[in-house]
Write a protein that holds these residues in place. Structure first.
Motif, PDB file in Angstrom:
ATOM      1  N   LEU A 241      -3.021  -2.670  33.199  1.00  0.00           N
ATOM      2  CA  LEU A 241      -2.166  -3.541  34.128  1.00  0.00           C
ATOM      3  C   LEU A 241      -2.665  -3.862  35.366  1.00  0.00           C
ATOM      4  N   TYR A 242      -3.453  -3.195  35.779  1.00  0.00           N
ATOM      5  CA  TYR A 242      -3.937  -3.605  37.392  1.00  0.00           C
ATOM      6  C   TYR A 242      -4.749  -4.822  37.190  1.00  0.00           C
ATOM      7  N   LEU A 243      -5.729  -4.537  36.089  1.00  0.00           N
ATOM      8  CA  LEU A 243      -6.382  -5.817  35.936  1.00  0.00           C
ATOM      9  C   LEU A 243      -5.920  -7.076  35.713  1.00  0.00           C
ATOM     10  N   ALA A 244      -4.693  -7.192  34.962  1.00  0.00           N
ATOM     11  CA  ALA A 244      -4.002  -8.233  34.641  1.00  0.00           C
ATOM     12  C   ALA A 244      -3.473  -8.272  36.090  1.00  0.00           C
TER      13      ALA A 244
ATOM     14  N   PHE B 195       1.859 -13.710  32.957  1.00  0.00           N
ATOM     15  CA  PHE B 195       1.731 -12.527  33.534  1.00  0.00           C
ATOM     16  C   PHE B 195       2.858 -11.498  33.009  1.00  0.00           C
ATOM     17  N   ILE B 196       4.027 -12.169  32.753  1.00  0.00           N
ATOM     18  CA  ILE B 196       5.043 -11.584  32.070  1.00  0.00           C
ATOM     19  C   ILE B 196       4.930 -11.048  30.626  1.00  0.00           C
ATOM     20  N   ARG B 197       4.076 -12.176  29.947  1.00  0.00           N
ATOM     21  CA  ARG B 197       3.670 -11.770  28.748  1.00  0.00           C
ATOM     22  C   ARG B 197       2.734 -10.691  28.671  1.00  0.00           C
ATOM     23  N   LEU B 198       1.792 -10.539  29.665  1.00  0.00           N
ATOM     24  CA  LEU B 198       1.004  -9.375  29.722  1.00  0.00           C
ATOM     25  C   LEU B 198       1.683  -8.174  30.159  1.00  0.00           C
TER      26      LEU B 198
ATOM     27  N   LEU C 147      -5.405  -4.821  26.788  1.00  0.00           N
ATOM     28  CA  LEU C 147      -5.573  -6.199  27.657  1.00  0.00           C
ATOM     29  C   LEU C 147      -6.420  -7.063  26.733  1.00  0.00           C
ATOM     30  N   MET C 148      -7.318  -6.685  26.029  1.00  0.00           N
ATOM     31  CA  MET C 148      -8.184  -7.536  25.105  1.00  0.00           C
ATOM     32  C   MET C 148      -7.355  -8.142  24.033  1.00  0.00           C
ATOM     33  N   GLU C 149      -6.393  -7.482  23.511  1.00  0.00           N
ATOM     34  CA  GLU C 149      -5.506  -8.354  22.610  1.00  0.00           C
ATOM     35  C   GLU C 149      -4.777  -9.419  23.448  1.00  0.00           C
TER      36      GLU C 149
END
Ligand code: ADP
Ligand code: MG
Lengths: 365, 313
Positions: free
Chosen positions: A253-256, A321-324, A335-337
């Motif tokens: 989450l933080y990376l995103a 970002f919302i999708r993430l 995250l990679m998915e």
């Protein structure tokens, strides 16, 4: 080496000024918390316990079963049984109830007849939320007042998941995170730079050996940290108040969020090169914020939007970002998915940064 | 390259749309001197200074500043010049010491030297008592001293000062000029813009700017010697009446009142300036003391900023 120490000097200065700027400091904490409370509680169409009265004129085994199942949904709170539809009308008018349910004498027969509605719902139409709930109730596999869709089976079945597009805080807050960060990150950077121009600081700075890159990066780094602090704040408040789950990894989450914050800061920099006054910078921020709220899938489901709106939405960082966040927080996605969203954010940052660097020259004309 | 001039500009122009803020300016600023830039508001002083430090791109013309060509990359020039903006441009929400520290870091003053340099400047510019004060809360004179301290912190070869004294009291102005002389003695070239005559008079050389055009330059003495005008001073009990008496003659280029005195400018070609003035005063029955005097810089300014028609009439 000299470049690095100049960069550090800018960062130190920025932090020092931020510490003394009570208003901005207050906004860093205030905006996320207040927005969370507002949106978290207000955007909540998961309506429950609507005051309801029932006129069961049939009073058969089947009608009592229907009432029981209606009660189980928790959408309605049955406070009274009355004898006639007229009594329901009166209570509706007085505002004592929001929904009145009329079960006619021939309920058992009507249920079998596709031509006639089995049950009539009287609804307080003055409240759009209640009307929408009524429409959802109508879509239950029993035909109510309109009778357009006839029941296919005799069993009266009321599904508890009456609201498939539920917008509980659980769904709102991952999106809200994006909106809050968009607002604060874009506004803080844009205003921070425009303010320096307005005050004349920039004229002094660009006459020193500081390069444009040092100036821009030095200004942006403190705000990345602030964005991360805001993110932590949102997660804590979301967990405490709304029990928003965090199913995926916090690191992901933080990376995103890092990628997303970078995109917004870059946009803030672009704004700062266009706006002449702080007021203009604010206006442009709001101008960018509106589509971020409306077209990102935050308020309206993305899939239901017209094609053109979807295209616009795809350009906005907050859409990705919302999708993430929904993926990571609610669906436990890695995250990679979700890498296409990351790529989109990266591309956006690159383009915006380039635009800002081109426009931000060490000149006044 | 050793060059006698810190700044050489030729044909420097800057247009903002239709407005010619600076037109075809030629300048030669000698090293180690204080060069004044005199002109009323809007005459293009700030615009010229901004072009010289690379902030604005000239519309036409070129300049050479400390061996660096303008227009061009002014990057290597930045550490060698100090620039004091017309508007206070330091950080109002930081203290005096914090501002100085920031500037020292930006100019990469070695860490070990920073403290001594800052203490030295605080002493020199009388800011010891303000060291922990927020810059934004200081008086005009204090802000100005801080701005100068920041502009000279890195020992620049060239100082560009844009109307440094416009927001300060007369005593602060005198002290400020004492500081400038000290810097010039130390070898710093100083270019200072002003609209005060008394300040212009203190410069080693100066250029007078009017509506973007350089109308005169030289040492104050040269300028005063070459106005092309007789200066007649009239001391009258009733200067208003005297002024009225003199306004009608087309040989009289300008009448400026200074208290009880009038300064009357008459072209040099005219051989009897005192007689002419006396005659007009007598005709209007004004009693006054009339005598020829030498030109002040104010007279120079008045005579060079006349339109060509006024001058020739
Ligand atoms: N950035 C700008 N855009 C348009 N006009 C400008 C700009 N800067 C200065 N000017 C105009 O150019 C003229 C000269 O200005 P300036 O150099 O500031 O004069 P001074 O410093 O002598 O008061 C003025 O008329 C001013 O309005
Ligand atoms: Mg000016």
């Amino acid at each position: 080496m000299k470049s690095l120490s100049r960069l550090l000097a800018i960062i130190r200065k920025e932090v020092r000024q931020l510490r003394r700027d009570r208003l901005t400091f207050g906004m860093i904490v205030g905006i996320p918390v207040i927005q969370m409370l507002l949106f978290g509680y207000a955007i909540n169409t998961d309506v429950r316990n609507l005051r309801t009265a029932i006129a069961d004129q049939a009073n058969t085994h089947l009608s009592r079963q229907f009432v029981a199942e209606l009660r189980e949904t928790q959408v309605v709170d049955i406070i009274e049984f009355v004898d006639t539809p007229a009594a329901l009308d009166k209570r509706l008018r007085l505002g004592e109830i929001s929904i009145g349910v009329v079960i006619p004498h021939d309920f058992d027969r009507r249920v079998l007849d596709p031509e006639r509605p089995a049950v009539q719902l009287l609804v307080d139409g003055s409240d759009p939320t209640i009307s929408s709930v009524a429409i959802q109730l109508r879509n239950m596999p029993i035909a109510f007042d309109t009778g357009t869709s006839a029941p296919r089976n005799h069993n009266i079945e009321i599904r508890p998941n009456y609201n498939p597009e539920r917008r509980t805080p659980v769904n709102v807050i991952p999106g809200l995170m994006g909106i809050i960060l968009t607002l604060t990150m874009m506004m803080f950077t844009a205003v921070a730079i425009v303010r320096e121009r307005e005050r004349g600081n920039l004229e002094l700075l660009i006459n020193t050996p500081v390069s444009s890159a040092e100036l821009m990066i030095g200004k942006v780094i403190p705000y990345i940290v602030i964005g991360m602090i805001q993110l932590a704040l949102i997660l804590v408040v979301g967990d405490l108040l709304f029990q928003v789950p965090m199913r995926g990894s916090v690191l992901d989450l933080y990376l995103a969020s890092g990628a997303f914050i970078a995109a917004n800061l870059a946009l803030g920099l672009v704004i700062s090169t266009i706006a002449k006054t702080q007021f203009q910078a604010m206006q442009m921020t709001i101008f960018m914020l509106m589509p971020s709220i409306l077209l990102s899938g935050f308020v309206f489901p993305f899939a239901g939007m017209p094609r053109f709106a979807q295209l616009l939405g795809e350009i906005l960082p907050v859409t990705h970002f919302i999708r993430l966040t929904r993926g990571i927080m609610l669906r436990e996605a890695g995250l990679m998915e979700l890498y296409p969203e990351l790529v989109a954010l990266g591309l956006f940052t690159l383009v915006a940064m380039t635009a800002a660097a081109v426009r931000f020259t060490k000149r006044l004309d | 390259m050793i060059n006698d001039y810190a700044i050489e500009a030729s044909g420097l122009s800057k247009h903002f749309g239709d407005l010619k803020a600076v037109s075809k300016l030629d300048l030669k600023v000698p090293r180690g001197k204080i060069y004044g830039f005199l002109g009323p508001n809007g005459s293009g002083k700030s615009t010229t200074i901004r072009m010289l430090c690379g902030l604005l791109t000239p519309t036409e013309g070129t300049a050479n500043v400390l061996g660096t060509a303008i227009p061009g990359s002014a990057r290597e020039l930045k550490p060698r010049i100090g620039y004091m903006t017309q508007k206070f441009s330091l950080f109002g929400d930081m203290t005096v010491v914090e501002n100085l520290q920031f500037i020292a870091e930006i100019y990469s003053v070695p860490k070990k030297d920073r403290r001594t340099r800052i203490d030295e400047l605080l002493g020199k510019y009388d800011l010891v008592g303000q060291r922990r004060q927020l810059a934004g809360t200081m008086s005009g004179g204090q802000k100005q001293r801080l701005a100068l301290a920041c502009a000279v912190l890195h020992h620049p070869e060239l100082l560009l000062l844009d109307e440094p004294t416009s927001a300060v009291d007369p005593q602060s102005r005198r002290d400020f000029w004492a500081n400038l002389f000290r810097l010039a003695e130390g070898g710093t070239t100083i270019m200072v813009s002003t609209h005060y005559m008394d300040e212009a008079e203190r410069c080693h050389r100066l250029a007078i700017l009017d509506r973007g055009i350089k109308v005169a330059d030289g040492t104050p003495q040269e300028l005063q010697a070459s106005t092309g005008m007789h200066i007649v001073e009239v001391t009258a009990d009733d200067p208003y009446q005297a002024q009225e008496a003199l306004d009608c003659d087309e040989h009289i280029r300008s009448v400026t009142q200074l208290g009880m005195r009038l300064r009357v400018l008459i072209p040099e070609q005219f051989s009897q300036p005192v007689g002419l003035v006396q005659q007009h005063l007598d005709e209007h029955g004004v009693t006054a003391d009339v005598r020829l005097t030498t030109a002040s810089l104010e007279d120079v300014f008045v005579s060079v900023t006349m339109s060509p028609e006024e001058r020739a009439a």
